[in-house]
Design an enzyme around this catalytic site. Structure first.
Site, short mmCIF file in Angstrom:
data_model
loop_
_atom_site.label_atom_id
_atom_site.label_comp_id
_atom_site.label_asym_id
_atom_site.label_seq_id
_atom_site.Cartn_x
_atom_site.Cartn_y
_atom_site.Cartn_z
N SER A 155 29.33 27.83 -2.98
CA SER A 155 28.06 28.32 -3.51
C SER A 155 27.92 27.96 -4.98
O SER A 155 28.91 27.97 -5.73
CB SER A 155 27.98 29.84 -3.34
OG SER A 155 26.85 30.36 -4.02
N HIS B 2 20.76 34.21 6.83
CA HIS B 2 21.48 34.65 5.63
C HIS B 2 22.39 35.85 5.94
O HIS B 2 22.54 36.76 5.13
CB HIS B 2 20.52 34.99 4.50
CG HIS B 2 21.05 34.64 3.14
ND1 HIS B 2 20.56 33.60 2.39
CD2 HIS B 2 22.03 35.18 2.39
CE1 HIS B 2 21.20 33.52 1.24
NE2 HIS B 2 22.10 34.47 1.22
N ASP C 92 25.05 29.79 11.70
CA ASP C 92 25.88 30.84 11.12
C ASP C 92 25.23 32.19 11.37
O ASP C 92 24.03 32.30 11.57
CB ASP C 92 26.12 30.60 9.62
CG ASP C 92 24.85 30.73 8.79
OD1 ASP C 92 24.49 31.86 8.42
OD2 ASP C 92 24.23 29.69 8.49
N GLY C 93 26.08 33.24 11.37
CA GLY C 93 25.58 34.59 11.56
C GLY C 93 26.27 35.32 12.69
O GLY C 93 26.03 35.03 13.86
N GLY C 94 27.16 36.26 12.35
CA GLY C 94 27.77 37.13 13.35
C GLY C 94 28.98 36.59 14.06
O GLY C 94 29.49 37.24 14.99
N GLY D 272 31.19 33.39 7.18
CA GLY D 272 31.14 33.95 5.83
C GLY D 272 32.00 35.19 5.70
O GLY D 272 33.12 35.14 5.19
N ARG D 273 31.52 36.32 6.22
CA ARG D 273 32.28 37.56 6.09
C ARG D 273 33.67 37.45 6.69
O ARG D 273 34.63 38.01 6.15
CB ARG D 273 31.51 38.71 6.76
CG ARG D 273 30.23 39.11 6.02
CD ARG D 273 29.54 40.25 6.74
NE ARG D 273 28.34 40.70 6.05
CZ ARG D 273 27.11 40.22 6.27
NH1 ARG D 273 26.93 39.25 7.17
NH2 ARG D 273 26.08 40.69 5.59
N LYS E 96 19.67 24.97 4.97
CA LYS E 96 20.22 26.19 5.57
C LYS E 96 19.16 27.28 5.56
O LYS E 96 18.50 27.50 4.54
CB LYS E 96 21.45 26.64 4.79
CG LYS E 96 22.22 27.79 5.41
CD LYS E 96 23.52 28.02 4.62
CE LYS E 96 24.36 29.11 5.24
NZ LYS E 96 23.75 30.44 5.08
N THR F 12 20.11 26.22 0.39
CA THR F 12 19.87 27.50 1.04
C THR F 12 18.55 28.05 0.54
O THR F 12 18.40 28.35 -0.65
CB THR F 12 21.01 28.49 0.74
OG1 THR F 12 22.24 27.96 1.22
CG2 THR F 12 20.74 29.83 1.42
#
Length: 405
Positions: free
Chosen positions: A119, A293, A324-326, A347-348, A269, A167
């Site tokens: 980032s 996001h 991406d996501g979850g 990410g997380r 993104k 992004t």
């Protein structure tokens, strides 16, 4: 030592963990509450962040009982970079969960044969991160004027970034039903005193920073002007908020400018709609990430796995599609690939690994995902991720969401 023995006393005997959920729990115990709260929070009521994970659980799989393959391949490419596993490190800002931050994550990604996403709100400079992992994609928001953005692209290119990620999925939604965690603008003596009750109980976290001889860095060095000081996170955020939002012509300009400067690929993104995906094709982008996001944009946006297949069907033969996501399990990755993604971004999941055990913790997360992918490929009776199709899944009626198509 057996895994059961590790589970009985994991910190004293071995820091290995067997799932992303365990990494998250260790991160929760290790991090000060405001830091952990910043990682898990979504916007407004948290509807989207919850759906990102819940939607994966609605999809079943259809395994075979025999005829499995002894060897299975997970290799792919994204924007010209070879991946040994179809999982990319998604760019996330200011990684104050560990003193080595993005450099540790980059080393872990390199050790596991995948790409690092960095980032421009990161706490480590692009030069250090690319040195740790040459396969780095640099991410930019639409902040500042065009001359400033060109300067930032030039710096990323000079450092050796292999691609650019733009992004754009952010609506600056501030309200969170459970309250936003307090994040200081900078860490100084006054801040240390004020946060002491929340920090002093997290001895291991404090010792990591003390051992490294640093304090949590809340600046954004990749946004520093030439010869100037890095802005604070909130200074950078203010620039972002006050920059007029981009048009599709601006997206085309950004892609063309990066291509002229570097000759390297460009990813957009934040795509959730079929018509936006088609506009991305028209703008000449090389790849898109189907993304909301991580639930931190406009709450009520459907889970990305729900919108993936309609988008991949519409444009997957014209550009590369990632999602991406979850994503928390290898089976989640397989479901996304079966619905049209070339790879996923996490990410997380890796931030929890970083908090739990630094570079080794991130490697552990990638290994957990690799193992889950391999198990799913074995059970489904396929020899390669390239063979995955929607027919390998059990998808309930009405699962997919398609907009603008």
């Amino acid at each position: 030592m057996s895994r059961s023995a590790w589970r009985e006393n994991p910190w004293k005997q071995n820091p290995w963990f067997e799932s992303v959920a365990v990494a998250q729990e260790r991160a929760r115990k290790r991090l000060p509450q405001p830091v952990y709260g910043a990682l898990v929070a979504g916007s407004e009521r948290g509807q989207t962040i919850a759906d990102n994970q819940a939607a994966f659980a609605e999809i079943g799989v259809a395994p075979h009982v025999a005829g499995h393959h002894e060897k299975r391949s997970m290799e792919t490419t994204v924007m010209g970079e070879h991946l040994s596993i179809p999982v990319i490190i998604s760019p996330t800002g200011v990684q104050a969960v560990h003193p080595d931050g993005e450099v540790a994550v980059a080393r872990a990604a390199a050790a596991r044969g995948t790409v690092m996403g960095l980032s421009n709100f990161a706490s480590k400079p692009v030069e250090e991160v690319v040195a740790a992992n040459p396969a780095t994609f640099f991410q930019m928001y639409w902040t500042g004027d065009r001359d400033v953005m060109i300067q930032r692209m030039q710096r990323a290119h000079a450092a050796g970034a292999r691609g650019l990620i733009a992004t754009l999925d952010w609506s600056f939604s501030m309200g969170r039903d459970w309250g936003s965690p307090e994040i200081p603008e900078k860490v100084d003596l006054r801040t240390a005193v004020r946060f002491a009750p929340k920090v002093l109980t997290k001895v291991r976290w404090m010792k990591e920073f003390a051992k490294a001889g640093v304090i949590p860095d809340l600046t954004a060095p990749n946004l520093a002007p030439p010869g100037g000081a890095a802005p604070t996170f909130f200074g950078a955020y203010y620039e972002w908020m006050t920059t007029p939002p981009p048009s599709w012509d601006d997206v085309a300009w950004m892609r063309a400018t990066w291509a002229k400067l570097s000759g390297r690929p460009f990813m957009l993104k934040g795509v959730c709609r079929v018509d936006d995906a088609r506009r991305a094709v028209d703008a000449g982008v090389d790849a898109i990430s189907v993304s909301n996001h991580g639930g931190n944009n406009l709450d009520g946006t459907p889970a990305t796995i729900r919108v993936l297949h309609p988008i991949a069907t519409a444009v997957g033969d014209q550009l590369e599609v990632v999602m991406d996501g979850g994503v928390r399990r290898g089976s989640d990755v397989v479901k996304a690939l079966a619905l049209g993604a070339r790879a996923v971004m996490i990410g997380r999941a890796y931030l929890w690994g970083l908090a739990a055990n630094g570079q080794t913790g991130v490697e552990n997360v990638l290994d957990v995902l690799r193992g889950g992918i391999d198990s799913a490929l074995l059970g489904l009776g396929v020899a390669s991720i390239d063979e995955l199709t929607p027919e390998h899944l059990v998808i309930p009626d009405g699962f997919h969401r398609s907009f603008g198509g």
